[in-house]
Design an enzyme around this catalytic site. Structure first.
Site, mmCIF file in Angstrom:
data_model
loop_
_atom_site.group_PDB
_atom_site.id
_atom_site.type_symbol
_atom_site.label_atom_id
_atom_site.label_comp_id
_atom_site.label_asym_id
_atom_site.label_seq_id
_atom_site.Cartn_x
_atom_site.Cartn_y
_atom_site.Cartn_z
ATOM 1 N N SER A 294 0.817 -1.216 0.000
ATOM 2 C CA SER A 294 0.000 0.000 0.000
ATOM 3 C C SER A 294 0.854 1.270 0.000
ATOM 4 C CB SER A 294 -0.954 -0.045 1.199
ATOM 5 O OG SER A 294 -1.938 0.943 1.118
ATOM 6 N N ASP A 305 9.986 5.688 -10.163
ATOM 7 C CA ASP A 305 9.543 6.310 -11.413
ATOM 8 C C ASP A 305 10.158 7.695 -11.611
ATOM 9 O OD1 ASP A 305 8.050 4.143 -12.062
ATOM 10 O OD2 ASP A 305 6.091 5.116 -11.888
ATOM 11 N N LYS A 319 -0.709 -4.184 -3.277
ATOM 12 C CA LYS A 319 -2.023 -3.657 -2.876
ATOM 13 C C LYS A 319 -2.109 -2.197 -3.289
ATOM 14 C CE LYS A 319 -5.248 -2.900 0.923
ATOM 15 N NZ LYS A 319 -5.539 -1.503 0.520
#
Length: 436
Positions: A294, A305, A319
Site C-alpha cells: 500500500s 519512477d 495492494k
C-alpha cells in the site's frame, strides 16, 4: 397455514422491494436497463423470502439482510466488506493506535488469509511470523471462507491471552502451529540510526501513521551532513496516503507522486510534489520486500519512477486499491474499494507490486566478502572491552550506551545482505555524483 406464512413472507418482502426501488437510482448510468433492475430486485426479494421460510435454521429478517450484504461486499473484491457493530467498533479502536492483538497486518491473497507483514517488535514478529505466511486456522478453526474482518476479530483479544495460528509457509513441508500471546500493540512508526563506520543515515519506517512525515523530516535535518540515506520500508504494511505522499515529497520537488482513479471521475485526484517541501538531495536507497504494501509501494514506486532513489530487495505485496469506510448508521458500515492508485509512470501496483531495481533476497553476506571486516570488527570490539577495564581512563556512561543503541553494528550489517547492498549502493551513487 404454511401457505399463509409464505404469502405473508412474500408480501412483506415485496414491500421491501418497493422501498428498494425508490432507494435505488433506476436512472443511474449503468449497463442495466430500468426493467432489468426491477427483475433483479424481484429475484433478490424472492431469495430472501425463500431463506426466511425454508432454511434449516431459523433466521431473523435482519440476520438474512446482514448476510446478504456481507456476501455482496466479499464478492466485490478481497478488501471490501460489511462491518457489523463489532467490526465497526474494532476499526475505531485500531485507528486510535493501541489495541490488544498479535501485531500483524493481514489481507486476502488468491482467496487465502495472508500475512501482509508482522509489525516490528510485536508478539507475532517475535514468534517468527513472516510476510506471505498463509493462516490456515485460528485456534483450530479453519479460515476457509472467512472474511477479513472476521479474521481480525478472532485474532484480537485481551492482552496476555494465548492464541494459536496454523501457518502454511512456502518452502516448508507441512503447515505448523505458532503459539502467540496477545499484547497491547504500540508501534514506533519512525526511528533513525547511524551505521557503524559509515556516514550514512538509516531511516526505518514501520507503518504510515500521522507522525511519519514530521519524524522523518526531523531525522533527515539532524543528519544533513551524511553521505546518503537508506529508507527501510521492509514489512511496512502501509497506512495513511497523505503521509506516503508527504514522505516522498521530502526527496522530490516536482512531479506527480501518485494518482487516484475510480469509477466516479469527480473522485479522480493527482497528488503532486511541492517544491518547498523537499529537504534533501542526498543519495537514497530504499529497501522493500513482500511485506511492503500500500503506502510503502506508493513511496518506493514513486521514487523509482521519478528516478530519485534505487530500490533494493524483493517484489512488494501488490495492494494498490483505495478503501473508504462508509457508515450505514452509528453502529455499522461498509469498507469499500472506490479507486486504484497509479504511480507517476501510469502503472498500477495492484497485484503486480513494485519490482526493485536490484533484486536481493534476504540472507547473510557471503563469507568471502566479509571475512576481513568481521575480523576487524571483532578486534575493535575486543579493544573497546579491554579499554573499558581501565576505570581511570574510560567509564561507560548511560549516555554513551544510549548512543550505542542508535548505531547499527557491522555484525548486523553482514547478517543482512539487503542492507549491505543498500550501503554499497549509496557509496556507488556518491562516486558517480563526484565523477560528474
Amino acid at each position: 397455514m404454511k401457505k399463509e406464512k409464505l404469502f405473508f413472507g412474500l408480501g412483506f418482502v415485496s414491500t421491501i422491494a418497493i422501498s428498494l426501488m425508490f432507494a435505488i437510482n433506476l436512472n443511474a448510468k449503468t449497463q442495466d436497463s430500468e426493467s432489468s433492475k426491477l427483475q433483479a430486485l424481484t429475484k433478490f426479494t424472492k431469495v430472501i423470502s425463500t431463506v426466511e421460510n425454508s432454511y434449516a435454521d431459523e433466521l431473523t429478517f435482519t440476520q438474512i439482510i446482514d448476510k446478504a450484504i456481507a456476501g455482496l461486499m466479499s464478492n466485490l473484491d478481497a478488501h471490501s466488506s460489511f462491518m457489523d457493530e463489532k467490526a465497526f467498533n474494532d476499526t475505531k479502536v485500531q485507528t486510535e493506535g493501541e489495541f490488544g492483538g498479535l501485531g500483524i497486518t493481514v489481507g486476502m491473497k488468491d482467496g487465502a488469509l495472508t500475512v501482509v507483514a508482522p509489525i516490528e517488535g510485536t508478539p507475532a514478529d517475535k514468534a517468527g511470523v513472516k510476510s506471505n505466511d498463509v493462516i490456515l486456522r485460528i485456534d483450530g478453526n479453519s479460515t476457509l471462507g472467512i472474511t477479513l474482518d472476521e479474521a481480525v476479530s478472532k485474532m484480537r483479544g485481551k492482552p496476555k491471552t494465548p492464541i494459536v495460528i496454523t501457518i502454511f509457509r512456502k518452502g516448508e513441508m507441512k503447515p505448523f502451529d505458532v503459539n502467540i500471546t496477545r499484547d497491547i500493540i504500540k508501534v514506533e512508526s519512525v526511528y533513525a540510526k547511524s551505521i557503524e563506520d559509515e556516514n550514512i543515515l538509516y531511516l526505518r519506517v514501520t507503518n504510515f501513521d500521522q507522525k511519519v512525515v514530521s519524524e522523518a523530516s526531523k531525522f533527515i535535518k539532524e543528519h544533513k551532513d551524511t553521505d546518503g540515506i537508506i529508507l527501510d520500508l521492509r514489512n511496512n504494511p502501509g497506512g495513511l496516503l497523505e503521509q506516503a505522499v508527504g514522505l516522498t515529497n521530502l526527496f522530490v520537488s516536482d512531479g506527480v507522486i501518485v494518482s487516484q482513479k475510480g469509477r466516479d471521475k469527480s473522485e479522480n485526484t493527482e497528488y503532486k510534489a511541492k517544491a518547498n517541501n523537499k529537504i534533501t538531495n542526498l543519495p537514497l536507497a530504499v529497501l522493500v520486500n513482500g511485506g511492503s504494501a500500500s503506502a510503502s509501494e506508493i513511496v518506493s514506486g514513486a521514487l523509482q519512477d521519478l528516478k530519485r532513489g534505487i530500490i533494493i530487495g524483493e517484489n512488494t505485496f501488490g495492494k494498490g486499491s483505495v478503501q473508504v469506510i462508509m457508515p450505514l448508521n452509528s453502529k455499522e458500515g461498509l469498507r469499500m474499494t472506490i479507486a486504484r492508485y497509479y504511480l507517476p509512470s501510469g502503472r498500477t501496483i495492484q497485484n503486480s507490486g513494485v519490482k526493485p531495481d536490484l533484486i536481493v533476497y534476504p540472507g547473510k553476506v557471503p563469507d568471502e566478502d566479509n571475512s576481513f571486516n568481521l575480523k576487524e570488527s571483532d578486534l575493535k570490539q575486543h579493544l573497546e572491552t579491554e579499554l573499558s577495564k581501565i576505570d581511570s581512563k574510560v567509564k561507560v556512561s548511560k549516555k554513551s550506551q544510549k548512543d550505542k543503541d542508535k548505531i547499527i553494528p557491522r555484525s548486523t550489517i553482514y547478517n543482512d545482505i539487503q542492507l549491505k547492498t543498500a550501503i554499497d549502493s549509496i557509496k556507488i551513487l556518491n562516486i558517480t555524483k563526484d565523477g560528474k
